[in-house]
Design a protein around this motif. Structure first.
Motif, PDB file in Angstrom:
ATOM      1  N   VAL A  65       0.860  -1.178   0.000  1.00  0.00           N
ATOM      2  CA  VAL A  65       0.000   0.000   0.000  1.00  0.00           C
ATOM      3  C   VAL A  65       0.894   1.225   0.000  1.00  0.00           C
ATOM      4  O   VAL A  65       1.850   1.303   0.762  1.00  0.00           O
ATOM      5  CB  VAL A  65      -0.925   0.023   1.230  1.00  0.00           C
ATOM      6  CG1 VAL A  65      -1.779   1.283   1.244  1.00  0.00           C
ATOM      7  CG2 VAL A  65      -1.797  -1.228   1.271  1.00  0.00           C
ATOM      8  N   SER A  66       0.605   2.174  -0.873  1.00  0.00           N
ATOM      9  CA  SER A  66       1.389   3.410  -0.953  1.00  0.00           C
ATOM     10  C   SER A  66       0.466   4.609  -0.792  1.00  0.00           C
ATOM     11  O   SER A  66      -0.448   4.805  -1.591  1.00  0.00           O
ATOM     12  CB  SER A  66       2.126   3.490  -2.299  1.00  0.00           C
ATOM     13  OG  SER A  66       2.843   4.700  -2.420  1.00  0.00           O
ATOM     14  N   SER A  67       0.692   5.393   0.275  1.00  0.00           N
ATOM     15  CA  SER A  67      -0.137   6.569   0.581  1.00  0.00           C
ATOM     16  C   SER A  67      -1.614   6.197   0.653  1.00  0.00           C
ATOM     17  O   SER A  67      -2.489   6.941   0.205  1.00  0.00           O
ATOM     18  CB  SER A  67       0.077   7.662  -0.472  1.00  0.00           C
ATOM     19  OG  SER A  67       1.429   8.075  -0.500  1.00  0.00           O
ATOM     20  N   GLY A  68      -1.879   5.029   1.194  1.00  0.00           N
ATOM     21  CA  GLY A  68      -3.250   4.571   1.356  1.00  0.00           C
ATOM     22  C   GLY A  68      -3.823   3.877   0.138  1.00  0.00           C
ATOM     23  O   GLY A  68      -4.903   3.285   0.215  1.00  0.00           O
ATOM     24  N   ILE A  82     -10.441  -7.909   2.149  1.00  0.00           N
ATOM     25  CA  ILE A  82      -9.102  -7.378   2.355  1.00  0.00           C
ATOM     26  C   ILE A  82      -8.777  -7.457   3.840  1.00  0.00           C
ATOM     27  O   ILE A  82      -9.576  -7.035   4.684  1.00  0.00           O
ATOM     28  CB  ILE A  82      -8.983  -5.922   1.869  1.00  0.00           C
ATOM     29  CG1 ILE A  82      -9.090  -5.857   0.337  1.00  0.00           C
ATOM     30  CG2 ILE A  82      -7.675  -5.283   2.336  1.00  0.00           C
ATOM     31  CD1 ILE A  82      -9.001  -4.460  -0.231  1.00  0.00           C
ATOM     32  N   ASP A  83      -7.611  -8.011   4.165  1.00  0.00           N
ATOM     33  CA  ASP A  83      -7.121  -8.061   5.537  1.00  0.00           C
ATOM     34  C   ASP A  83      -5.862  -7.224   5.655  1.00  0.00           C
ATOM     35  O   ASP A  83      -4.995  -7.258   4.777  1.00  0.00           O
ATOM     36  CB  ASP A  83      -6.802  -9.506   5.959  1.00  0.00           C
ATOM     37  CG  ASP A  83      -8.051 -10.370   6.070  1.00  0.00           C
ATOM     38  OD1 ASP A  83      -9.090  -9.835   6.516  1.00  0.00           O
ATOM     39  OD2 ASP A  83      -7.984 -11.556   5.717  1.00  0.00           O
ATOM     40  N   VAL A  84      -5.771  -6.472   6.745  1.00  0.00           N
ATOM     41  CA  VAL A  84      -4.568  -5.700   7.023  1.00  0.00           C
ATOM     42  C   VAL A  84      -3.547  -6.623   7.669  1.00  0.00           C
ATOM     43  O   VAL A  84      -3.854  -7.357   8.612  1.00  0.00           O
ATOM     44  CB  VAL A  84      -4.888  -4.513   7.949  1.00  0.00           C
ATOM     45  CG1 VAL A  84      -3.609  -3.780   8.338  1.00  0.00           C
ATOM     46  CG2 VAL A  84      -5.859  -3.560   7.269  1.00  0.00           C
ATOM     47  N   VAL A  85      -2.329  -6.609   7.146  1.00  0.00           N
ATOM     48  CA  VAL A  85      -1.246  -7.416   7.688  1.00  0.00           C
ATOM     49  C   VAL A  85      -0.626  -6.645   8.844  1.00  0.00           C
ATOM     50  O   VAL A  85      -0.050  -5.576   8.662  1.00  0.00           O
ATOM     51  CB  VAL A  85      -0.183  -7.719   6.609  1.00  0.00           C
ATOM     52  CG1 VAL A  85       0.942  -8.567   7.201  1.00  0.00           C
ATOM     53  CG2 VAL A  85      -0.826  -8.425   5.417  1.00  0.00           C
ATOM     54  N   SER A  86      -0.785  -7.174  10.062  1.00  0.00           N
ATOM     55  CA  SER A  86      -0.345  -6.461  11.265  1.00  0.00           C
ATOM     56  C   SER A  86       0.562  -7.350  12.102  1.00  0.00           C
ATOM     57  O   SER A  86       0.088  -8.130  12.941  1.00  0.00           O
ATOM     58  CB  SER A  86      -1.572  -6.024  12.080  1.00  0.00           C
ATOM     59  OG  SER A  86      -1.182  -5.387  13.266  1.00  0.00           O
ATOM     60  N   SER A 141      -4.092   4.500   6.859  1.00  0.00           N
ATOM     61  CA  SER A 141      -3.110   3.972   5.912  1.00  0.00           C
ATOM     62  C   SER A 141      -2.218   2.926   6.573  1.00  0.00           C
ATOM     63  O   SER A 141      -1.856   3.048   7.743  1.00  0.00           O
ATOM     64  CB  SER A 141      -2.253   5.112   5.360  1.00  0.00           C
ATOM     65  OG  SER A 141      -1.378   4.630   4.370  1.00  0.00           O
ATOM     66  N   VAL A 142      -1.900   1.885   5.822  1.00  0.00           N
ATOM     67  CA  VAL A 142      -1.027   0.797   6.290  1.00  0.00           C
ATOM     68  C   VAL A 142       0.023   0.543   5.216  1.00  0.00           C
ATOM     69  O   VAL A 142       0.065   1.229   4.196  1.00  0.00           O
ATOM     70  CB  VAL A 142      -1.850  -0.485   6.564  1.00  0.00           C
ATOM     71  CG1 VAL A 142      -2.812  -0.262   7.720  1.00  0.00           C
ATOM     72  CG2 VAL A 142      -2.614  -0.909   5.317  1.00  0.00           C
ATOM     73  N   THR A 143       0.887  -0.425   5.448  1.00  0.00           N
ATOM     74  CA  THR A 143       1.937  -0.710   4.457  1.00  0.00           C
ATOM     75  C   THR A 143       1.655  -1.953   3.626  1.00  0.00           C
ATOM     76  O   THR A 143       2.093  -2.040   2.483  1.00  0.00           O
ATOM     77  CB  THR A 143       3.301  -0.884   5.157  1.00  0.00           C
ATOM     78  OG1 THR A 143       3.192  -1.920   6.153  1.00  0.00           O
ATOM     79  CG2 THR A 143       3.727   0.417   5.833  1.00  0.00           C
ATOM     80  N   ASP A 144       0.920  -2.917   4.201  1.00  0.00           N
ATOM     81  CA  ASP A 144       0.639  -4.154   3.478  1.00  0.00           C
ATOM     82  C   ASP A 144      -0.768  -4.640   3.788  1.00  0.00           C
ATOM     83  O   ASP A 144      -1.253  -4.510   4.916  1.00  0.00           O
ATOM     84  CB  ASP A 144       1.629  -5.264   3.869  1.00  0.00           C
ATOM     85  CG  ASP A 144       3.039  -4.970   3.446  1.00  0.00           C
ATOM     86  OD1 ASP A 144       3.343  -5.145   2.264  1.00  0.00           O
ATOM     87  OD2 ASP A 144       3.839  -4.557   4.309  1.00  0.00           O
ATOM     88  N   VAL A 145      -1.399  -5.220   2.767  1.00  0.00           N
ATOM     89  CA  VAL A 145      -2.686  -5.883   2.975  1.00  0.00           C
ATOM     90  C   VAL A 145      -2.671  -7.207   2.233  1.00  0.00           C
ATOM     91  O   VAL A 145      -1.863  -7.429   1.328  1.00  0.00           O
ATOM     92  CB  VAL A 145      -3.878  -5.029   2.463  1.00  0.00           C
ATOM     93  CG1 VAL A 145      -4.004  -3.738   3.247  1.00  0.00           C
ATOM     94  CG2 VAL A 145      -3.768  -4.756   0.967  1.00  0.00           C
TER      95      VAL A 145
END
Length: 217
Positions: A65-68, A82-86, A141-145
């Protein structure tokens, strides 16, 4: 599902009704269109996505993910979830957690939720995603999903050679690509091809649905 068996069956039904059959080029065009219609049908016809019929086309991948803005897979047809990778560290061991993001169908809805998304305990944040500039944006915003999605059906092709003496097309298995649909959907594919050609077919559920859609155009 063998592409030649599909064509033979379609040709037999077409001859019985119209006294003719389609060329290999026309058949391949019809199969492509029929597959698109079938995916649309299994996504939208019922209150839920028919994950069994669409199982050959379900894929899952991690994407940055880039800038959301979510990087969309090139073969995406429809997002399932979609799952957020945390990642988190527990007793010195990195554990990957997946937090489900909720889809909202309008930016205005996203706007109305921003205050609640950004307040409270960060660990309890609810992620949302929505359509944005032809793609999808996620907030916060996150970095990976991780995306689970239905991909575009691969091209199915009836390969053939042309007999220049007898002026007929002969099936070429080596140049053919079979459809990936489950065997249970053989009749659905045949019915849809016949519907595209304007020929009478069984009054199956997909034909009724296609006729209803056509009446709304």
């Amino acid at each position: 599902m063998n592409i030649n068996e599909i064509k033979v069956h379609v040709d037999e039904l077409a001859r019985a009704q119209a006294g003719a059959y389609a060329s290999g080029e026309d058949f391949n065009r019809d199969v492509k269109m029929a597959q698109e219609m079938m995916v649309d049908y299994y996504i939208n016809r019922h209150d839920h996505i028919d994950m069994i019929s669409l199982s050959p086309f379900i894929n899952e991948t991690s994407t940055p993910v880039s800038s959301g803005i979510i990087t969309i897979p090139s073969d995406l047809r429809h997002i399932v979830n979609i799952d957020v990778v945390s990642p988190s560290i527990v007793d010195g061991v990195t554990k990957v957690n997946l937090i489900g993001a909720r889809y909202v169908n309008a930016v205005s809805v996203a706007d109305s939720r921003r205050s609640s998304i950004r307040s409270g305990n960060a660990a309890k944040c609810r992620y949302i995603y929505y359509q944005h500039l032809g793609g999808f944006k996620i907030e916060p915003s996150v970095t990976d999903v991780k995306i689970r999605y239905i991909k575009q059906p691969p091209v199915a092709t009836w390969g053939y050679t042309i007999d220049s003496v007898n002026l007929v097309e002969n099936y070429d298995a080596g140049a053919s690509i079979d459809p990936l649909w489950l065997e249970k959907d053989r009749t659905t594919l045949i019915d849809t091809i016949l519907f595209i050609r304007g020929l009478r077919t069984s009054n199956s559920d997909i034909v009724q649905w296609l006729q209803f859609k056509k009446s709304k155009l």
